[in-house]
Design a protein around this motif. Structure first.
Motif, short mmCIF file in Angstrom:
data_model
loop_
_atom_site.label_atom_id
_atom_site.label_comp_id
_atom_site.label_asym_id
_atom_site.label_seq_id
_atom_site.Cartn_x
_atom_site.Cartn_y
_atom_site.Cartn_z
N MET A 1 0.77 -1.28 -0.05
CA MET A 1 0.17 -0.08 0.11
C MET A 1 0.92 1.22 -0.11
O MET A 1 1.98 1.36 0.83
N THR A 2 0.66 2.18 -0.89
CA THR A 2 1.55 3.39 -0.98
C THR A 2 0.86 4.57 -0.02
O THR A 2 -0.20 4.43 0.21
N THR A 3 1.67 4.94 0.57
CA THR A 3 1.30 6.19 1.27
C THR A 3 1.39 7.43 0.89
O THR A 3 2.29 7.88 0.09
N PRO A 4 0.24 8.19 0.85
CA PRO A 4 -0.03 9.75 0.13
C PRO A 4 0.97 10.53 0.65
O PRO A 4 1.31 10.44 1.79
N ASN A 5 1.71 11.59 -0.37
CA ASN A 5 2.55 12.26 0.44
C ASN A 5 1.76 13.67 0.85
O ASN A 5 1.74 14.82 0.20
N THR A 6 0.98 13.52 1.98
CA THR A 6 0.26 14.66 2.29
C THR A 6 0.84 15.88 2.93
O THR A 6 1.85 15.48 3.68
N GLN A 7 0.65 17.06 2.42
CA GLN A 7 1.48 18.14 2.85
C GLN A 7 0.57 18.91 3.93
O GLN A 7 -0.76 19.10 3.69
N TYR A 8 1.10 19.30 5.15
CA TYR A 8 0.37 19.62 6.25
C TYR A 8 0.56 21.01 6.43
O TYR A 8 1.72 21.52 6.47
N VAL A 9 -0.21 22.11 6.34
CA VAL A 9 -0.25 23.45 6.61
C VAL A 9 -0.55 23.53 7.91
O VAL A 9 -1.91 23.65 8.32
N LEU A 10 0.35 24.09 8.76
CA LEU A 10 0.17 23.99 10.27
C LEU A 10 0.18 25.45 10.76
O LEU A 10 0.86 26.32 10.43
N SER A 11 -0.69 25.95 11.72
CA SER A 11 -0.70 27.03 12.24
C SER A 11 0.57 26.96 13.06
O SER A 11 1.37 26.20 13.41
N GLU A 12 0.72 28.42 13.62
CA GLU A 12 2.13 28.74 14.25
C GLU A 12 1.93 27.90 15.72
O GLU A 12 2.97 27.39 15.98
N GLU A 13 0.57 27.68 16.33
CA GLU A 13 0.72 26.95 17.27
C GLU A 13 1.06 25.53 17.33
O GLU A 13 1.49 24.98 18.06
N MET A 14 0.41 24.93 15.94
CA MET A 14 0.78 23.44 15.86
C MET A 14 2.39 23.41 15.64
O MET A 14 3.00 22.23 15.92
N GLN A 15 2.93 24.21 14.91
CA GLN A 15 4.36 24.43 14.46
C GLN A 15 5.07 24.32 16.05
O GLN A 15 6.06 23.48 16.15
N SER A 16 4.64 24.96 16.80
CA SER A 16 5.10 24.98 18.09
C SER A 16 5.09 23.74 18.81
O SER A 16 6.04 23.35 19.37
N LEU A 17 4.13 23.22 18.72
CA LEU A 17 3.76 21.86 19.38
C LEU A 17 4.80 21.04 18.71
O LEU A 17 5.59 20.01 19.69
N VAL A 18 5.00 20.97 17.69
CA VAL A 18 5.97 20.00 16.78
C VAL A 18 7.57 20.22 17.26
O VAL A 18 8.23 19.41 17.74
N TYR A 19 7.58 21.65 17.38
CA TYR A 19 8.85 21.81 17.79
C TYR A 19 9.23 21.26 19.05
O TYR A 19 10.32 20.99 19.54
N TRP A 20 8.38 21.79 20.03
CA TRP A 20 8.83 21.32 21.58
C TRP A 20 8.71 19.98 21.80
O TRP A 20 9.35 19.37 22.64
N SER A 21 8.02 19.20 20.95
CA SER A 21 7.97 17.67 21.17
C SER A 21 9.30 17.11 20.41
O SER A 21 9.87 16.31 21.00
N SER A 22 9.91 17.73 19.62
CA SER A 22 11.32 17.55 19.21
C SER A 22 12.24 17.78 20.23
O SER A 22 13.35 17.00 20.31
N VAL A 23 12.14 18.92 20.83
CA VAL A 23 13.00 19.33 22.03
C VAL A 23 13.01 18.14 23.05
O VAL A 23 14.10 17.89 23.65
N TYR A 24 11.75 17.89 23.35
CA TYR A 24 11.75 16.86 24.37
C TYR A 24 11.57 15.46 24.13
O TYR A 24 11.25 14.36 24.61
N SER A 25 12.24 14.96 22.83
CA SER A 25 12.38 13.72 22.33
C SER A 25 13.25 13.08 23.02
O SER A 25 14.37 13.54 23.62
N PRO A 26 13.22 11.60 23.43
CA PRO A 26 14.05 10.99 24.10
C PRO A 26 15.42 10.76 23.48
O PRO A 26 15.69 10.95 22.25
N ALA A 27 16.48 10.75 24.45
CA ALA A 27 17.99 10.50 24.13
C ALA A 27 18.09 9.47 23.23
O ALA A 27 19.20 9.26 22.48
N ASP A 28 17.47 8.44 23.51
CA ASP A 28 17.75 7.19 23.00
C ASP A 28 16.61 6.22 23.22
O ASP A 28 15.55 7.02 23.36
N SER A 29 16.41 5.05 22.56
CA SER A 29 15.09 4.25 22.50
C SER A 29 14.80 3.39 23.80
O SER A 29 13.97 2.93 23.84
#
Length: 319
Positions: A1-29
């Protein structure tokens, strides 16, 4: 099954959530690293306690282990004659992360904004505890609360079962299990719940690579909790597969638009409607899975939160 290449237009608030989620990503698995990172992110979105509500931790004694819970109650308002209406809340976190602190950003405000009690459940986590451990803890917490509500001045006939993500799964599964027992909850509230194990709904393809939660993430969390796929048709794990919705409570279901599990809630709401069960279905436009953390910052999430409060109030006041 192919995965559509969906492009997400995110609000500034959602972009901030993505950013902080990456900041608090675990150091390892490592699991401990993942839990520590998740807890740190949750603290980032939790305001300091302002003393306006009473917060207590308790242990409920089950047959072979204790289930920790956190009770929120209003301070400045007198309890109704029958006791406080109560939201019994099961936190999200893929059955793997989260606990009593992770959702305080939300639960303290539900308590204040509706002047009701809230009880959060610290159910056992995977992979140390596989299915149905989390479900069993949540159902136990509900039956205990029904039987002992007067200990905390709670109205046993006015309990709303609620949860987000994996907690939404647990909330739905408990209410499905309570059908035709005479012990059904007053209401059901779910925020972007994962309700099926089949991954065959359209959103799992459309949003397979969505920010913050991918289809692969969903499969990972499911296998961490229920590694034995012979159990995947069990309604305690996949409540959307139920054939009977006739004795379900009034429900509020909200989904995030950009989310692989967005169809789970949609199809569940359709099943409730077909069974004649009153429900309100809400789509949070432009919102990602986990977006509830932005309830004070993002207009779309604030709208979701207000719709949820209105629905809970209606459930409580319904005779």
């Amino acid at each position: 099954m192919t995965t559509p290449n969906t492009q997400y237009v995110l609000s500034e608030e959602m972009q901030s959530l993505v950013y902080w989620s990456s900041v608090y990503s675990p150091a390892d698995s490592d699991l401990d690293s993942s839990r520590a990172a998740y807890d740190a992110m949750c603290r980032h979105y939790t305001l300091p306690a302002d003393g306006k509500i009473e917060i207590e931790d308790h242990d409920l004694e089950n047959a072979d282990h204790t289930v920790a819970v956190r009770l929120y109650r209003p301070k400045a308002v007198q309890a109704p004659a029958k006791g406080w209406p109560c939201v019994l809340y099961f936190h999200g976190g893929g059955f793997v992360v989260g606990g009593l602190d992770s959702h305080e950003f939300l639960l303290s405000y539900i308590c204040q904004d509706l002047n009701i009690a809230v009880l959060s459940v610290d159910y056992r986590l995977a992979p140390e505890h596989h299915f149905p451990a989390a479900h069993d803890d949540c159902k136990f917490a509900y039956t205990w609360l029904k039987a002992h509500a007067d200990q905390w001045n709670i109205d046993a006939d006015n309990i709303i079962i609620a949860g987000d993500s994996a907690g939404g799964n647990l909330a739905a599964a408990v209410t499905v299990a309570l059908q035709h027992t005479g012990q059904q909850a007053k209401g059901l509230v779910m925020i972007y719940p994962m309700l099926t194990t089949r991954f065959d709904l359209p959103a799992y393809t459309l949003h397979a690579q969505a920010p913050l939660l991918t289809r692969a993430d969903c499969e990972y969390y499911l296998r961490e909790y229920a590694p034995d796929d012979s159990q995947w048709n069990d309604l305690r794990l996949a409540p959307l597969l139920a054939h009977d919705f006739s004795d379900m409570p009034e429900s509020f279901i909200a989904v995030a638009e950009f989310d692989p599990v967005s169809d789970d809630g949609k199809y569940f709401a359709e099943q409730l409607t077909q069974a004649g069960i009153e429900n309100h279905f809400h789509v949070a436009k432009g919102v990602l899975h986990g977006g509830l953390r932005l309830m004070r910052d993002c207009p779309e999430v604030q709208k979701l939160y207000q719709e949820m409060l209105i629905s809970i109030k209606h459930m409580i006041e319904k005779s």
